[in-house]
Design a protein around this motif. Structure first.
Motif, short mmCIF file in Angstrom:
data_model
loop_
_atom_site.label_atom_id
_atom_site.label_comp_id
_atom_site.label_asym_id
_atom_site.label_seq_id
_atom_site.Cartn_x
_atom_site.Cartn_y
_atom_site.Cartn_z
N SER A 1 0.83 -1.21 0.00
CA SER A 1 0.00 0.00 0.00
C SER A 1 0.86 1.26 0.00
O SER A 1 0.48 2.28 -0.56
CB SER A 1 -0.92 0.02 1.23
OG SER A 1 -1.77 -1.09 1.18
N THR B 1 1.81 -7.14 5.15
CA THR B 1 2.95 -7.96 4.74
C THR B 1 4.25 -7.44 5.38
O THR B 1 5.02 -8.22 5.94
CB THR B 1 3.09 -7.95 3.21
OG1 THR B 1 3.21 -6.59 2.78
CG2 THR B 1 1.90 -8.60 2.53
N THR C 1 -2.95 -5.72 -7.68
CA THR C 1 -3.94 -5.21 -6.72
C THR C 1 -4.39 -3.82 -7.17
O THR C 1 -3.56 -3.01 -7.59
CB THR C 1 -3.35 -5.16 -5.29
OG1 THR C 1 -2.97 -6.48 -4.92
CG2 THR C 1 -4.36 -4.65 -4.28
O1 LIG Z 1 -0.03 -5.89 3.42
C1 LIG Z 1 0.28 -5.09 2.52
O2 LIG Z 1 1.45 -4.93 2.16
C2 LIG Z 1 -0.76 -4.33 1.88
O3 LIG Z 1 -0.47 -3.30 1.32
C3 LIG Z 1 -2.16 -4.89 1.86
C4 LIG Z 1 -2.46 -5.74 0.64
C5 LIG Z 1 -3.99 -6.01 0.56
O4 LIG Z 1 -4.75 -5.60 1.40
O5 LIG Z 1 -4.39 -6.67 -0.41
C6 LIG Z 1 -2.09 -5.02 -0.58
C7 LIG Z 1 -1.60 -5.64 -1.66
C8 LIG Z 1 -1.42 -7.10 -1.71
O6 LIG Z 1 -2.57 -7.57 -2.38
C9 LIG Z 1 -1.40 -7.71 -0.36
C10 LIG Z 1 -1.80 -7.05 0.72
#
Ligand SMILES: O=C(O)C(=O)C[C@]1(C(=O)O)C=C[C@@H](O)C=C1
Length: 433
Positions: free
Chosen positions: A150, A265, A309
């Motif tokens: 994000s 993450t 995403t």
């Molecule tokens: O945990 C992260 O790094 C996020 O930014 C969240 C998030 C999500 O909510 O989908 C964003 C992108 C990826 O799909 C995995 C996790």
């Protein structure tokens, strides 16, 4: 890590966070805004507006569609003509001005820079999105800690922004509402994992507007402390979406170990480093490995190399819809009864050749069940839903205005979440392709 003490009221949260930010001039990357209070369901009606659209103001700004088709169409026409005349006025005078929406409500202040030379420059989409009031860098709230996808999405959406980490999605919404941040960038769907439902629910509960979208290729890595080998691992931790996006690959790698969900993450990587966990791996970005001193055990572990995403950008004010570049519009609606309502709504778009890019249903929290009694047969219970639809047209496009005027006739609640430029950046798949 610096964190904020939870308080019981929004006012405390506001002053607390403001003073933290002021005392730092620039928000340090380790300052994570934490949730100070939970959403008060007693405010839900006020926040979402009344479910019955009767009597709702017919302004695009208010996000509600008015009581009649004629009202709606005239609102749209007035708004569209204001956009055109505003552009003409601004080009002639080179100055700034206010746009007034229908019903005499002030709609948006255009904070445009005066043009000194004799050659008037055309307005761009960014000119129409109000600049930060504090005159500094744009502050963009995201959920997670540095190294989260994000954060990368915030940087893609607003390249020179100051990214502000928040520990929950709700906090990112509040940060914008309380003027702590100018924008929020939040994930709404992933090509493998599907929708991020929490953010759909929050879009409805809060009053922010969608002002843009970005699509981010997500390239996951398996991270562990230096010296740790795959054979030592007893669990893998990450955001639930990331775990879902890598499920098959983890199994192929022989990692039939426990999976545990955490908030984001990069937070998973940070947790392993902070607690010196030698039996645990995280799924996160290569940047998170750098930031938290972890090694990359495997790269590109998402189950599909073109894993993407989609994030939406949120602001306190809507942007003015245009027709000179591809736009998308997001709406949410509900209906009281009738089995063919969804079909009718979808045909309002199909008949006008407007493509839908997304449809999502979520439980109608205010009225989750409809009970239907039939004296002869018995009692049936139907689930009730809110429907979220994205379509490929701008609200300045008369086809979209007519489609929504028609949709309004079949629905009991309708709100435009935003009309915004589509992300048209060239397709850029993951590194190994
Ligand atoms: O945990 C992260 O790094 C996020 O930014 C969240 C998030 C999500 O909510 O989908 C964003 C992108 C990826 O799909 C995995 C996790």
């Amino acid at each position: 890590m610096q964190s904020l003490t939870p308080s019981s009221s929004g006012v405390n949260l506001k002053s607390l966070i403001r003073s933290k930010i002021q005392s730092h001039r620039v928000v340090p990357s380790r300052l994570v805004i934490r949730c100070a209070y939970r959403f008060d369901s007693s405010n839900a009606a006020a926040n979402t507006g009344t479910i019955n659209t009767n009597g709702a103001p017919s302004t695009y700004n208010a996000g509600h569609v008015g009581p009649s088709r004629a009202d709606w169409q005239s609102s749209c026409a007035i708004l569209a003509s204001k956009v055109v005349s505003q552009q003409q006025d601004t080009e002639m005078s080179g100055g700034a001005g206010n746009i007034t929406a229908v019903n005499g409500h002030k709609m948006i202040d255009l904070d445009l820079v005066a043009i000194n030379d004799n050659q008037p420059k055309p307005l761009t989409i960014t000119d129409l999105s109000p600049a930060p009031m504090h005159g500094a860098q744009l502050r963009v709230a995201y959920q997670g800690v540095p190294g989260a996808y994000s954060e990368a999405a915030a940087g893609k959406a607003y390249p020179k922004c100051e990214a502000i980490p928040c520990d929950q999605f709700e906090v990112a919404f509040q940060a914008v509402e309380l003027w702590i941040a100018d924008r929020a960038v939040l994930p709404v769907e992933n090509s493998l994992g599907g929708s991020i439902h929490r953010n759909y629910d929050l879009l409805l509960r809060h009053r922010l507007h969608i002002v843009g979208e970005v699509q981010l290729p997500v390239h996951h890595c398996l991270l562990a402390l230096p010296g740790v080998r795959k054979e030592y691992l007893t669990r893998v931790i990450s955001h639930p979406q990331a775990l879902a996006q890598c499920e098959l690959t983890l199994t192929k790698l022989g990692l039939n170990v426990a999976r545990e969900a955490v908030d984001d993450t990069a937070g998973a990587a940070e947790y392993i480093a902070a607690n010196n966990l030698r039996d645990t791996a995280a799924i996160a970005s290569a940047r998170a490995a750098d930031l938290y001193g972890l090694q990359i055990l495997a790269e590109g572990i998402q189950d599909d190399s073109s894993n993407v995403t989609r994030f939406v950008m949120l602001a306190r004010e809507p942007i003015i819809p245009r027709t000179d570049r591809p736009f998308k519009t997001s709406i949410v609606f509900a209906h009281h009864e009738g089995t063919s309502v969804l079909f009718k709504v979808l045909s309002a778009f199909a008949f006008r050749n407007i493509s839908l890019t997304k449809i999502e249903s979520r439980p109608h929290r205010n009225r989750p069940i409809r009970v239907v009694d039939d004296a002869n047969v018995g009692t049936a219970k139907h689930f009730e839903y809110m429907f979220y639809v994205d379509f490929e047209a701008s609200m300045a496009d008369v086809r979209a205005q007519n489609a929504l005027a028609e949709v309004q006739e079949f629905t009991s609640f309708l709100r435009v979440l935003g009309s915004y430029p589509m992300d048209m950046t060239p397709w850029c798949p993951s590194r190994e392709d």
